[in-house]
Design a protein around this motif. Structure first.
Motif, PDB file in Angstrom:
ATOM      1  N   CYS A   1     -84.465 -99.834  27.780  1.00 53.52           N
ATOM      2  CA  CYS A   1     -84.412 -98.487  27.216  1.00 53.52           C
ATOM      3  C   CYS A   1     -85.755 -98.171  26.584  1.00 53.52           C
ATOM      4  CB  CYS A   1     -83.293 -98.402  26.179  1.00 53.52           C
ATOM      5  SG  CYS A   1     -83.134 -96.795  25.392  1.00 53.52           S
ATOM      6  N   ALA A   2     -86.418 -97.140  27.076  1.00 59.22           N
ATOM      7  CA  ALA A   2     -87.657 -96.658  26.465  1.00 59.22           C
ATOM      8  C   ALA A   2     -87.293 -95.574  25.451  1.00 59.22           C
ATOM      9  CB  ALA A   2     -88.606 -96.113  27.516  1.00 59.22           C
ATOM     10  N   VAL A   3     -87.952 -95.600  24.301  1.00 56.11           N
ATOM     11  CA  VAL A   3     -87.596 -94.725  23.175  1.00 56.11           C
ATOM     12  C   VAL A   3     -88.851 -94.064  22.626  1.00 56.11           C
ATOM     13  CG1 VAL A   3     -86.600 -94.686  20.854  1.00 56.11           C
ATOM     14  CG2 VAL A   3     -85.666 -96.237  22.583  1.00 56.11           C
ATOM     15  N   TYR A   4     -88.797 -92.749  22.409  1.00 60.00           N
ATOM     16  CA  TYR A   4     -89.891 -92.075  21.708  1.00 60.00           C
ATOM     17  C   TYR A   4     -89.913 -92.529  20.260  1.00 60.00           C
ATOM     18  CZ  TYR A   4     -89.643 -88.676  25.579  1.00 60.00           C
ATOM     19  OH  TYR A   4     -89.633 -88.066  26.800  1.00 60.00           O
ATOM     20  N   SER A   5     -91.117 -92.754  19.715  1.00 62.07           N
ATOM     21  CA  SER A   5     -91.196 -93.163  18.310  1.00 62.07           C
ATOM     22  C   SER A   5     -92.250 -92.403  17.522  1.00 62.07           C
ATOM     23  CB  SER A   5     -91.478 -94.663  18.204  1.00 62.07           C
ATOM     24  OG  SER A   5     -92.693 -94.999  18.853  1.00 62.07           O
ATOM     25  N   GLY A   6     -93.059 -91.604  18.195  1.00 61.58           N
ATOM     26  CA  GLY A   6     -94.094 -90.852  17.516  1.00 61.58           C
ATOM     27  C   GLY A   6     -94.765 -89.910  18.484  1.00 61.58           C
ATOM     28  N   PRO A   7     -95.741 -89.113  17.997  1.00 61.86           N
ATOM     29  CA  PRO A   7     -96.397 -88.119  18.862  1.00 61.86           C
ATOM     30  C   PRO A   7     -97.005 -88.714  20.125  1.00 61.86           C
ATOM     31  CG  PRO A   7     -96.987 -87.771  16.569  1.00 61.86           C
ATOM     32  CD  PRO A   7     -96.258 -89.077  16.623  1.00 61.86           C
ATOM     33  N   ASN A   8     -97.563 -89.905  20.017  1.00 60.13           N
ATOM     34  CA  ASN A   8     -98.243 -90.507  21.171  1.00 60.13           C
ATOM     35  C   ASN A   8     -97.830 -91.950  21.396  1.00 60.13           C
ATOM     36  OD1 ASN A   8    -100.099 -88.215  21.807  1.00 60.13           O
ATOM     37  ND2 ASN A   8    -100.838 -88.644  19.735  1.00 60.13           N
ATOM     38  N   GLU A   9     -96.605 -92.286  21.017  1.00 61.78           N
ATOM     39  CA  GLU A   9     -96.197 -93.673  21.169  1.00 61.78           C
ATOM     40  C   GLU A   9     -94.708 -93.768  21.478  1.00 61.78           C
ATOM     41  OE1 GLU A   9     -97.163 -95.298  17.313  1.00 61.78           O
ATOM     42  OE2 GLU A   9     -95.148 -94.859  16.561  1.00 61.78           O
ATOM     43  N   GLY A  10     -94.370 -94.923  21.999  1.00 59.07           N
ATOM     44  CA  GLY A  10     -92.967 -95.185  22.295  1.00 59.07           C
ATOM     45  C   GLY A  10     -92.682 -96.666  22.132  1.00 59.07           C
ATOM     46  N   MET A  11     -91.416 -97.025  22.257  1.00 60.45           N
ATOM     47  CA  MET A  11     -90.974 -98.410  22.147  1.00 60.45           C
ATOM     48  C   MET A  11     -90.140 -98.757  23.369  1.00 60.45           C
ATOM     49  SD  MET A  11     -89.669 -98.225  18.200  1.00 60.45           S
ATOM     50  CE  MET A  11     -90.796 -98.041  16.814  1.00 60.45           C
TER      51      MET A  11
ATOM     52  N   ALA B   1     -87.836-106.407  21.659  1.00 61.93           N
ATOM     53  CA  ALA B   1     -88.205-105.057  21.257  1.00 61.93           C
ATOM     54  C   ALA B   1     -89.720-104.988  21.254  1.00 61.93           C
ATOM     55  CB  ALA B   1     -87.635-104.734  19.887  1.00 61.93           C
ATOM     56  N   LEU B   2     -90.277-104.117  22.053  1.00 59.51           N
ATOM     57  CA  LEU B   2     -91.716-104.061  22.267  1.00 59.51           C
ATOM     58  C   LEU B   2     -92.287-102.716  21.818  1.00 59.51           C
ATOM     59  CD1 LEU B   2     -91.678-105.535  25.892  1.00 59.51           C
ATOM     60  CD2 LEU B   2     -91.978-106.792  23.749  1.00 59.51           C
ATOM     61  N   GLY B   3     -93.526-102.762  21.321  1.00 61.98           N
ATOM     62  CA  GLY B   3     -94.197-101.542  20.898  1.00 61.98           C
ATOM     63  C   GLY B   3     -94.301-101.482  19.388  1.00 61.98           C
ATOM     64  N   PRO B   4     -94.667-100.304  18.874  1.00 66.78           N
ATOM     65  CA  PRO B   4     -94.909 -99.061  19.607  1.00 66.78           C
ATOM     66  C   PRO B   4     -96.266 -99.044  20.294  1.00 66.78           C
ATOM     67  CG  PRO B   4     -95.239 -98.715  17.254  1.00 66.78           C
ATOM     68  CD  PRO B   4     -94.744-100.115  17.408  1.00 66.78           C
ATOM     69  N   THR B   5     -96.308 -98.338  21.426  1.00 63.26           N
ATOM     70  CA  THR B   5     -97.540 -98.148  22.177  1.00 63.26           C
ATOM     71  C   THR B   5     -97.416 -96.901  23.031  1.00 63.26           C
ATOM     72  OG1 THR B   5     -98.968 -99.109  23.887  1.00 63.26           O
ATOM     73  CG2 THR B   5     -96.656 -99.675  23.986  1.00 63.26           C
ATOM     74  N   SER B   6     -98.548 -96.331  23.401  1.00 66.82           N
ATOM     75  CA  SER B   6     -98.539 -95.110  24.205  1.00 66.82           C
ATOM     76  C   SER B   6     -97.951 -95.358  25.596  1.00 66.82           C
ATOM     77  CB  SER B   6     -99.961 -94.553  24.334  1.00 66.82           C
ATOM     78  OG  SER B   6    -100.814 -95.507  24.957  1.00 66.82           O
ATOM     79  N   ILE B   7     -98.044 -96.605  26.077  1.00 71.14           N
ATOM     80  CA  ILE B   7     -97.540 -96.928  27.421  1.00 71.14           C
ATOM     81  C   ILE B   7     -96.041 -96.642  27.515  1.00 71.14           C
ATOM     82  CG2 ILE B   7     -97.102 -98.799  29.058  1.00 71.14           C
ATOM     83  CD1 ILE B   7     -99.690-100.092  28.060  1.00 71.14           C
ATOM     84  N   TYR B   8     -95.295 -97.020  26.475  1.00 71.63           N
ATOM     85  CA  TYR B   8     -93.838 -96.845  26.538  1.00 71.63           C
ATOM     86  C   TYR B   8     -93.427 -95.385  26.372  1.00 71.63           C
ATOM     87  CZ  TYR B   8     -93.962-101.894  26.211  1.00 71.63           C
ATOM     88  OH  TYR B   8     -94.221-103.230  26.443  1.00 71.63           O
ATOM     89  N   ARG B   9     -94.240 -94.617  25.665  1.00 76.05           N
ATOM     90  CA  ARG B   9     -93.960 -93.176  25.603  1.00 76.05           C
ATOM     91  C   ARG B   9     -94.173 -92.550  26.982  1.00 76.05           C
ATOM     92  NH1 ARG B   9     -93.227 -88.720  22.691  1.00 76.05           N
ATOM     93  NH2 ARG B   9     -94.214 -86.816  23.437  1.00 76.05           N
ATOM     94  N   TYR B  10     -95.258 -92.947  27.617  1.00 72.93           N
ATOM     95  CA  TYR B  10     -95.525 -92.431  28.956  1.00 72.93           C
ATOM     96  C   TYR B  10     -94.408 -92.843  29.913  1.00 72.93           C
ATOM     97  CZ  TYR B  10     -97.618 -91.875  33.560  1.00 72.93           C
ATOM     98  OH  TYR B  10     -97.836 -91.527  34.871  1.00 72.93           O
ATOM     99  N   MET B  11     -93.923 -94.073  29.773  1.00 76.82           N
ATOM    100  CA  MET B  11     -92.844 -94.555  30.631  1.00 76.82           C
ATOM    101  C   MET B  11     -91.598 -93.688  30.477  1.00 76.82           C
ATOM    102  SD  MET B  11     -91.035 -98.325  30.565  1.00 76.82           S
ATOM    103  CE  MET B  11     -92.616 -99.146  30.724  1.00 76.82           C
ATOM    104  N   LYS B  12     -91.259 -93.372  29.225  1.00 81.62           N
ATOM    105  CA  LYS B  12     -90.076 -92.537  28.974  1.00 81.62           C
ATOM    106  C   LYS B  12     -90.255 -91.156  29.598  1.00 81.62           C
ATOM    107  CE  LYS B  12     -86.366 -90.953  26.727  1.00 81.62           C
ATOM    108  NZ  LYS B  12     -85.195 -91.471  26.060  1.00 81.62           N
ATOM    109  N   LYS B  13     -91.422 -90.558  29.408  1.00 75.55           N
ATOM    110  CA  LYS B  13     -91.697 -89.241  29.972  1.00 75.55           C
ATOM    111  C   LYS B  13     -91.655 -89.271  31.492  1.00 75.55           C
ATOM    112  CE  LYS B  13     -92.537 -85.983  26.891  1.00 75.55           C
ATOM    113  NZ  LYS B  13     -91.714 -84.743  26.877  1.00 75.55           N
TER     114      LYS B  13
END
Length: 367
Positions: A306-316, A327-339
């Motif tokens: 499960c990819a989760v948004y966590s901030g403007p430019n990051e995800g988990m 549980a990995l992140g937060p990082t921009s890679i996981y936000r991009y993955m969710k999008k």
């Protein structure tokens, strides 16, 4: 040709129908004209995407050889692999796959937010807030995704930095497999100034004076109360005490030739789209193994991501199976993955993104 009847045309039902369409005579019984990408509802609620980005016509997602019966199944008879529709029509199969999802149980006039209709009401509140106090969380029981209330709280806090956002968690301590996820989410909530109430089980909601009271007498005021409720199957005669349909957790079989995949089953893994996807693939493979005899049977190991948004430019990213979790992140890679998956989801319903998905899951598992 062997016959497969699939009850439900959501994520798991659509995928297994398409995977087996060229090998079996496949019928899908599904009443809804449109298919909703449920993980995208948080984007919709917070105004990030329009409705047309997270729904598609059911007919457009099934292979041409799949017969779609636009009707609701009202009775399932596993002993003779027969389904009765609301019109009284009978459907018999050599195999039955129950993929009806889980329906939110209304409690204290709370309904969850996993349908377009329920999400619209919550979106109206989020986009036109009457006040700055948002209380978000869940009730005890099996919910569709334990990460969803946290994700929604992060998105609302990002949208309204001055808002008072609180998360209520009914369990005082998370189950062992959810500890890494819980620790990561609690840390992010603390960074964002989101207050977390652990062990808060709603006993009463006063909508006139706008407060909720816990079973221990604790009171929380709110302007907006967004609570996910437990799910159950619509076929209570098949359910166990969890409210869902019991299966062998490795084979996902309810009875010989009858399988339950996705949110409708009682496997001890979070109800995520990825879990439903992997379950459908295991059952499809094993049905073909029985019919063709040219492949080995597989076991479902509880894998879910499960990819989760966590901030403007990051995800988990949360990964787990029956034995362990990460549980990995937060990082921009996981936000991009969710999008990105909001767009890739539609291709995944025919197995079209497995060349990306399977190596990704395997790399996370080994990391």
């Amino acid at each position: 040709m062997k016959r497969l009847v699939v009850v439900g045309g959501g994520n798991a039902g659509t995928l297994i129908a398409n995977l087996l369409a060229d090998k079996l005579e496949v019928t899908v019984i599904e009443p809804n004209e449109y298919h909703t990408y449920q993980p995208g509802l948080v984007d919709y609620i917070t105004g990030e995407v329009d409705e047309n980005k997270i729904k598609m016509p059911t007919s457009s997602l099934l292979k041409p050889s799949v017969k779609w019966v636009r009707s609701k199944a009202t009775k399932i008879m596993p002993e003779n692999r027969t389904i009765i529709s609301e019109s009284g029509e009978k459907f018999e199969g050599d195999y039955i796959v129950i993929a009806t999802g889980g329906q939110n149980i209304p409690v204290h006039s709370l309904r969850g937010y996993h349908t377009i209709e329920d999400a619209k009401m919550i979106k109206n509140e989020v986009m036109n807030p009457r006040g700055k106090s948002f209380v978000i969380g869940s009730l005890p029981g099996i919910i569709k995704c334990p990460a969803a209330p946290w994700e929604l709280s992060f998105l609302i806090k990002r949208k309204y930095p001055d808002a008072n956002v609180s998360v209520i968690v009914p369990a005082k301590q998370p189950p062992p497999l959810q500890v890494p996820m819980s620790n990561m989410f609690n840390k992010k909530a603390n960074e964002l100034g989101i207050k977390v109430y652990k062990g808060f089980v709603i006993q009463e909601v006063n909508y006139n004076e706008r407060y909720a009271v816990s079973t221990e007498g604790e009171k929380i005021a709110f302007d907006h109360l967004i609570i996910d409720t437990p799910i159950s199957t619509g076929f209570s005669e098949l359910a166990d005490k969890s409210g869902l349909i019991p299966v062998d957790k490795s084979t996902l079989a309810y009875k010989d030739g009858v399988f339950v995949i996705g949110d409708a089953n009682s496997t001890p893994t979070p109800k995520t789209g990825a879990a439903a996807h992997f379950q459908a693939e295991v059952v499809a493979n094993n049905i073909l193994a029985e019919i063709e005899g040219n492949r080995s049977k597989e076991s479902y190991d509880g894998t879910a991501i499960c990819a989760v948004y966590s901030g403007p430019n990051e995800g988990m990213l949360v990964w787990l199976n029956y034995e362990k979790s990460k549980a990995l992140g937060p990082t921009s890679i996981y936000r991009y993955m969710k999008k990105a998956f909001t767009r890739l989801y539609w291709a995944s319903l025919s197995g079209g993104v497995d060349f990306i998905l399977k190596p990704l899951v395997e790399s996370i598992r080994k990391s």
